[in-house]
Design a protein around this motif. Structure first.
Motif, mmCIF file in Angstrom:
data_model
loop_
_atom_site.group_PDB
_atom_site.id
_atom_site.type_symbol
_atom_site.label_atom_id
_atom_site.label_comp_id
_atom_site.label_asym_id
_atom_site.label_seq_id
_atom_site.Cartn_x
_atom_site.Cartn_y
_atom_site.Cartn_z
ATOM 1 N N VAL A 1 0.832 -1.194 0.000
ATOM 2 C CA VAL A 1 0.000 0.000 0.000
ATOM 3 C C VAL A 1 0.874 1.254 0.000
ATOM 4 C CG1 VAL A 1 -1.712 1.303 1.297
ATOM 5 C CG2 VAL A 1 -1.907 -1.156 1.135
ATOM 6 N N ASP A 2 1.881 1.273 0.876
ATOM 7 C CA ASP A 2 2.760 2.438 0.935
ATOM 8 C C ASP A 2 3.586 2.598 -0.340
ATOM 9 O OD1 ASP A 2 1.910 3.251 3.415
ATOM 10 O OD2 ASP A 2 3.494 2.191 4.502
ATOM 11 N N ALA A 3 3.943 1.479 -0.963
ATOM 12 C CA ALA A 3 4.739 1.551 -2.193
ATOM 13 C C ALA A 3 3.952 2.215 -3.314
ATOM 14 C CB ALA A 3 5.188 0.161 -2.620
ATOM 15 N N SER A 4 2.671 1.886 -3.430
ATOM 16 C CA SER A 4 1.885 2.507 -4.497
ATOM 17 C C SER A 4 1.674 3.990 -4.230
ATOM 18 C CB SER A 4 0.539 1.792 -4.669
ATOM 19 O OG SER A 4 -0.292 2.011 -3.548
ATOM 20 N N ARG A 5 1.487 4.354 -2.960
ATOM 21 C CA ARG A 5 1.334 5.767 -2.598
ATOM 22 C C ARG A 5 2.629 6.531 -2.899
ATOM 23 N NH1 ARG A 5 0.057 5.889 3.145
ATOM 24 N NH2 ARG A 5 -1.670 4.637 2.379
ATOM 25 N N SER A 6 3.748 5.926 -2.563
ATOM 26 C CA SER A 6 5.050 6.542 -2.815
ATOM 27 C C SER A 6 5.302 6.702 -4.316
ATOM 28 C CB SER A 6 6.144 5.689 -2.184
ATOM 29 O OG SER A 6 7.405 6.220 -2.459
ATOM 30 N N ALA A 7 4.937 5.684 -5.081
ATOM 31 C CA ALA A 7 5.130 5.751 -6.535
ATOM 32 C C ALA A 7 4.260 6.843 -7.153
ATOM 33 C CB ALA A 7 4.806 4.395 -7.168
ATOM 34 N N ARG A 8 3.001 6.970 -6.693
ATOM 35 C CA ARG A 8 2.122 8.032 -7.210
ATOM 36 C C ARG A 8 2.694 9.412 -6.891
ATOM 37 N NH1 ARG A 8 -2.012 4.574 -5.508
ATOM 38 N NH2 ARG A 8 -2.264 5.744 -3.576
ATOM 39 N N ALA A 9 3.205 9.569 -5.651
ATOM 40 C CA ALA A 9 3.794 10.856 -5.258
ATOM 41 C C ALA A 9 5.027 11.155 -6.110
ATOM 42 C CB ALA A 9 4.152 10.845 -3.781
ATOM 43 N N ALA A 10 5.854 10.142 -6.353
ATOM 44 C CA ALA A 10 7.063 10.334 -7.162
ATOM 45 C C ALA A 10 6.701 10.731 -8.588
ATOM 46 C CB ALA A 10 7.906 9.062 -7.157
ATOM 47 N N LEU A 11 5.704 10.076 -9.165
ATOM 48 C CA LEU A 11 5.283 10.413 -10.530
ATOM 49 C C LEU A 11 4.680 11.816 -10.591
ATOM 50 C CD1 LEU A 11 3.789 6.996 -11.674
ATOM 51 C CD2 LEU A 11 5.896 8.085 -12.485
ATOM 52 N N ALA A 12 3.896 12.174 -9.575
ATOM 53 C CA ALA A 12 3.322 13.522 -9.531
ATOM 54 C C ALA A 12 4.426 14.562 -9.384
ATOM 55 C CB ALA A 12 2.324 13.627 -8.379
ATOM 56 N N GLY A 13 5.429 14.257 -8.575
ATOM 57 C CA GLY A 13 6.565 15.159 -8.414
ATOM 58 C C GLY A 13 7.371 15.298 -9.696
ATOM 59 N N PHE A 14 7.589 14.184 -10.366
ATOM 60 C CA PHE A 14 8.333 14.197 -11.632
ATOM 61 C C PHE A 14 7.627 15.067 -12.669
ATOM 62 C CE2 PHE A 14 9.319 12.374 -15.827
ATOM 63 C CZ PHE A 14 10.683 12.552 -15.838
ATOM 64 N N ALA A 15 6.299 15.006 -12.683
ATOM 65 C CA ALA A 15 5.517 15.760 -13.667
ATOM 66 C C ALA A 15 5.637 17.264 -13.479
ATOM 67 C CB ALA A 15 4.045 15.342 -13.603
ATOM 68 N N VAL A 16 5.911 17.719 -12.250
ATOM 69 C CA VAL A 16 5.941 19.164 -11.994
ATOM 70 C C VAL A 16 7.323 19.678 -11.593
ATOM 71 C CG1 VAL A 16 3.505 19.230 -11.345
ATOM 72 C CG2 VAL A 16 5.244 18.923 -9.568
ATOM 73 N N ALA A 17 8.318 18.821 -11.558
ATOM 74 C CA ALA A 17 9.646 19.198 -11.064
ATOM 75 C C ALA A 17 10.238 20.393 -11.802
ATOM 76 C CB ALA A 17 10.597 18.008 -11.135
ATOM 77 N N ALA A 18 9.988 20.493 -13.072
ATOM 78 C CA ALA A 18 10.557 21.604 -13.858
ATOM 79 C C ALA A 18 9.960 22.957 -13.464
ATOM 80 C CB ALA A 18 10.330 21.362 -15.342
ATOM 81 N N SER A 19 8.819 22.967 -12.780
ATOM 82 C CA SER A 19 8.180 24.237 -12.417
ATOM 83 C C SER A 19 8.885 24.946 -11.264
ATOM 84 C CB SER A 19 6.706 24.009 -12.071
ATOM 85 O OG SER A 19 6.596 23.172 -10.944
ATOM 86 N N TRP A 20 9.721 24.248 -10.516
ATOM 87 C CA TRP A 20 10.533 24.881 -9.466
ATOM 88 C C TRP A 20 11.944 24.998 -10.020
ATOM 89 C CZ3 TRP A 20 11.940 22.316 -4.143
ATOM 90 C CH2 TRP A 20 12.706 23.225 -3.378
ATOM 91 N N ARG A 21 12.250 26.197 -10.496
ATOM 92 C CA ARG A 21 13.533 26.410 -11.186
ATOM 93 C C ARG A 21 14.736 26.083 -10.327
ATOM 94 N NH1 ARG A 21 14.827 31.628 -13.291
ATOM 95 N NH2 ARG A 21 14.365 32.287 -11.192
ATOM 96 N N GLY A 22 14.691 26.423 -9.064
ATOM 97 C CA GLY A 22 15.853 26.223 -8.202
ATOM 98 C C GLY A 22 15.840 24.931 -7.424
ATOM 99 N N ALA A 23 15.034 23.984 -7.848
ATOM 100 C CA ALA A 23 14.914 22.731 -7.106
ATOM 101 C C ALA A 23 16.220 21.968 -7.110
ATOM 102 C CB ALA A 23 13.815 21.865 -7.715
ATOM 103 N N PRO A 24 16.594 21.425 -5.957
ATOM 104 C CA PRO A 24 17.782 20.561 -5.937
ATOM 105 C C PRO A 24 17.490 19.290 -6.721
ATOM 106 C CG PRO A 24 16.617 20.447 -3.843
ATOM 107 C CD PRO A 24 15.920 21.493 -4.664
#
Length: 142
Positions: free
Chosen positions: A1-24
């Motif tokens: 259950v936690d793995a699927s939640r983590s994977a969804r969060a990672a994919l959602a983060g990947f989709a928007v990562a470029a919107s934070w220009r200074g992101a590490p």
């Protein structure tokens, strides 16, 4: 259950990562909560409300009011103090309390964005909840 939640969060983060220009790089999905929420990620919206808005609201309305005012006034202590009719040291104290309660500091630009997003989402959720409660009461009446 936690793995699927983590994977969804990672994919959602990947989709928007470029919107934070200074992101590490790499950046954690939870560091992208405002961007994820703006992109429609329900988990990110809920996380912001539950980790920031609800604890502040439950702790003190003064903290929520001060934080709103501080962010709306461009993070100016003096303008916030004038709006709230308090001394700037009172604003400093309340902002310190905000940090103590939720762990985020409103004086930094990135954290201010996170906090403002949480306040907006929390207030939207609160007004929707109040409307639903009012509609349910009206429906119960004969």
């Amino acid at each position: 259950v936690d793995a699927s939640r983590s994977a969804r969060a990672a994919l959602a983060g990947f989709a928007v990562a470029a919107s934070w220009r200074g992101a590490p790089r790499p950046v954690e999905a939870d560091d992208l909560l405002p961007e994820r929420a703006l992109a429609g990620d329900a988990v990110a919206k809920n996380t912001l409300v539950e980790r920031i808005y609800r604890p502040l609201e439950g702790h003190s309305t003064d903290l929520v009011t001060t934080l709103w005012s501080y962010l709306d006034n461009g993070r100016s202590l003096e303008a916030t103090a004038r709006e709230l009719f308090v001394h700037p040291n009172t604003v400093r104290y309340r902002l310190k309390r905000v940090t103590d309660v939720i762990g985020w500091d409103a004086t930094g630009p990135r954290e201010a964005l996170i906090l403002q997003t949480a306040l907006i989402l929390g207030s939207i959720g609160s007004s929707e909840h109040a409307r639903r409660r009012h509609a349910a009461r009206r429906a119960e009446r004969p």
